[in-house]
Design an enzyme around this catalytic site. Structure first.
Site, PDB file in Angstrom:
ATOM      1  N   LYS A  14       0.834  -1.211   0.000  1.00 15.59           N
ATOM      2  CA  LYS A  14       0.000   0.000   0.000  1.00 15.59           C
ATOM      3  C   LYS A  14       0.871   1.264   0.000  1.00 15.59           C
ATOM      4  O   LYS A  14       0.585   2.216  -0.716  1.00 15.59           O
ATOM      5  CB  LYS A  14      -0.945   0.016   1.220  1.00 15.59           C
ATOM      6  CG  LYS A  14      -1.897  -1.166   1.285  1.00 15.59           C
ATOM      7  CD  LYS A  14      -2.946  -1.002   2.384  1.00 15.59           C
ATOM      8  CE  LYS A  14      -2.396  -1.009   3.804  1.00 15.59           C
ATOM      9  NZ  LYS A  14      -1.763  -2.276   4.215  1.00 15.59           N
ATOM     10  N   ARG A  87      -9.849   0.957   8.310  1.00 16.42           N
ATOM     11  CA  ARG A  87      -9.430  -0.422   8.563  1.00 16.42           C
ATOM     12  C   ARG A  87     -10.491  -1.193   9.330  1.00 16.42           C
ATOM     13  O   ARG A  87     -10.261  -2.347   9.676  1.00 16.42           O
ATOM     14  CB  ARG A  87      -8.147  -0.407   9.380  1.00 16.42           C
ATOM     15  CG  ARG A  87      -6.902  -0.708   8.558  1.00 16.42           C
ATOM     16  CD  ARG A  87      -5.698  -0.482   9.423  1.00 16.42           C
ATOM     17  NE  ARG A  87      -4.590  -1.282   9.085  1.00 16.42           N
ATOM     18  CZ  ARG A  87      -3.388  -0.795   8.775  1.00 16.42           C
ATOM     19  NH1 ARG A  87      -3.197   0.502   8.713  1.00 16.42           N
ATOM     20  NH2 ARG A  87      -2.396  -1.600   8.537  1.00 16.42           N
ATOM     21  N   ARG A 126      11.928  -6.305   4.588  1.00 15.23           N
ATOM     22  CA  ARG A 126      11.576  -4.912   4.281  1.00 15.23           C
ATOM     23  C   ARG A 126      12.408  -3.916   5.099  1.00 15.23           C
ATOM     24  O   ARG A 126      12.503  -4.043   6.317  1.00 15.23           O
ATOM     25  CB  ARG A 126      10.088  -4.731   4.593  1.00 15.23           C
ATOM     26  CG  ARG A 126       9.592  -3.319   4.519  1.00 15.23           C
ATOM     27  CD  ARG A 126       8.110  -3.265   4.342  1.00 15.23           C
ATOM     28  NE  ARG A 126       7.355  -3.384   5.590  1.00 15.23           N
ATOM     29  CZ  ARG A 126       6.057  -3.184   5.667  1.00 15.23           C
ATOM     30  NH1 ARG A 126       5.359  -2.896   4.585  1.00 15.23           N
ATOM     31  NH2 ARG A 126       5.429  -3.302   6.823  1.00 15.23           N
ATOM     32  N   ARG A 159      11.143  -1.543  10.506  1.00 16.06           N
ATOM     33  CA  ARG A 159      10.041  -1.209  11.405  1.00 16.06           C
ATOM     34  C   ARG A 159      10.035  -2.170  12.582  1.00 16.06           C
ATOM     35  O   ARG A 159      10.250  -3.366  12.406  1.00 16.06           O
ATOM     36  CB  ARG A 159       8.716  -1.312  10.638  1.00 16.06           C
ATOM     37  CG  ARG A 159       8.416  -0.069   9.848  1.00 16.06           C
ATOM     38  CD  ARG A 159       7.190  -0.226   9.021  1.00 16.06           C
ATOM     39  NE  ARG A 159       6.034  -0.740   9.740  1.00 16.06           N
ATOM     40  CZ  ARG A 159       4.804  -0.787   9.243  1.00 16.06           C
ATOM     41  NH1 ARG A 159       4.592  -0.342   8.031  1.00 16.06           N
ATOM     42  NH2 ARG A 159       3.808  -1.277   9.940  1.00 16.06           N
ATOM     43  N   ARG A 170      -0.877  -8.917  13.433  1.00 14.17           N
ATOM     44  CA  ARG A 170      -1.412  -7.920  12.490  1.00 14.17           C
ATOM     45  C   ARG A 170      -2.296  -8.594  11.445  1.00 14.17           C
ATOM     46  O   ARG A 170      -3.319  -8.046  11.039  1.00 14.17           O
ATOM     47  CB  ARG A 170      -0.259  -7.160  11.818  1.00 14.17           C
ATOM     48  CG  ARG A 170       0.415  -6.183  12.789  1.00 14.17           C
ATOM     49  CD  ARG A 170       1.829  -5.843  12.386  1.00 14.17           C
ATOM     50  NE  ARG A 170       1.942  -5.045  11.205  1.00 14.17           N
ATOM     51  CZ  ARG A 170       3.050  -4.951  10.469  1.00 14.17           C
ATOM     52  NH1 ARG A 170       4.132  -5.630  10.798  1.00 14.17           N
ATOM     53  NH2 ARG A 170       3.069  -4.184   9.412  1.00 14.17           N
TER      54      ARG A 170
END
Ligand code: AMP
Length: 220
Positions: A14, A87, A126, A159, A170
């Site tokens: 996203k 969300r 990531r 992160r 999550r």
């Protein structure tokens, strides 16, 4: 096509697609995750509260999240891309109400559909630039975390919530609270599924095609 929502599980792309669409359409993106991480870094009242949820991979309560984004949406109501909001169904209803107050509505909800194996693999590799926020793949686009950001030379970081344990939490939040939004937007005829398992450039090409198609549908 001026008011867009990006839907999809964590690490579905996203943020990356939000940046690409922003550059192409010239409308600003609001990443609620980035907004909250900035508040945490600045140690604000909202940041201290938000930190409790982010560290556990949980969503913030709807009223808190709404209060955090309402002003941004109001200022950008002429056109925006929302990455990470809404969300929950409550947030989607509140967004509709807010927009209806200005006789506006969402033009399209773009759903980045990515398999769970790919999500896990992506999250574990990531890294993000602390300056320009560009996202890279460790061991592929950048050799290691010490490498300067290929886009701006800034420093890269991972992160805190990009761990296998937090990812599972999550994903569970996503399945329970966010996935029902797919039906919500599908029923209104403005959900567009994008195959998010491809390279970011291929995903973006598909988004461009979908936006073009949705625009011609709007004008016919
Ligand atoms: P993201 O960067 O989009 O993965 O978001 C990181 C974290 O920010 C999420 O795991 C939530 O804790 C919080 N967050 C972001 N957007 C929302 C939202 N719309 N509602 C509740 N919590 C959110």
């Amino acid at each position: 096509m001026k008011r867009l929502i990006l839907l999809g599980p964590p690490a579905s792309g996203k943020g990356t697609q939000g940046n690409l669409i922003e550059a192409a359409l010239g409308v600003p993106t609001c990443s609620t995750g980035a907004l909250l991480r900035d508040e945490i870094a600045a140690d604000t009242v909202l940041g201290r509260e938000a930190g409790k949820y982010l560290s556990k991979g949980q969503l913030l309560p709807d009223d808190l999240m709404l209060a955090a984004v309402r002003g941004w949406i109001e200022r950008r109501r002429g056109g925006f891309i929302l990455d990470g909001f809404p969300r929950t169904l409550v947030q989607a209803g509140a967004l509709d109400e807010l927009l209806a107050g200005w006789s506006l509505e969402i033009d399209a909800a773009l759903y980045l559909d990515v398999s769970e194996e790919v999500l896990e693999e992506r999250i574990l590799h990531r890294v993000q630039c602390t300056e320009c926020r560009a996202i890279f793949r460790l061991g592929d686009e950048v050799a290691d975390i010490e490498t300067p950001c290929p886009s701006c030379g800034g420093s890269l970081h991972r992160r805190k919530d990009d761990t296998p344990e937090t990812l599972q939490l999550r994903l569970e939040e996503y399945r329970q609270k966010t996935a029902p939004l797919l039906g919500f937007y599908r029923d209104r005829g403005n959900l567009f599924r994008i195959n998010g398992d491809q390279s970011s450039q291929s995903v973006f090409k598909e988004i461009e095609r979908v936006i073009g198609k949705a625009e011609s549908k709007q004008h016919s």
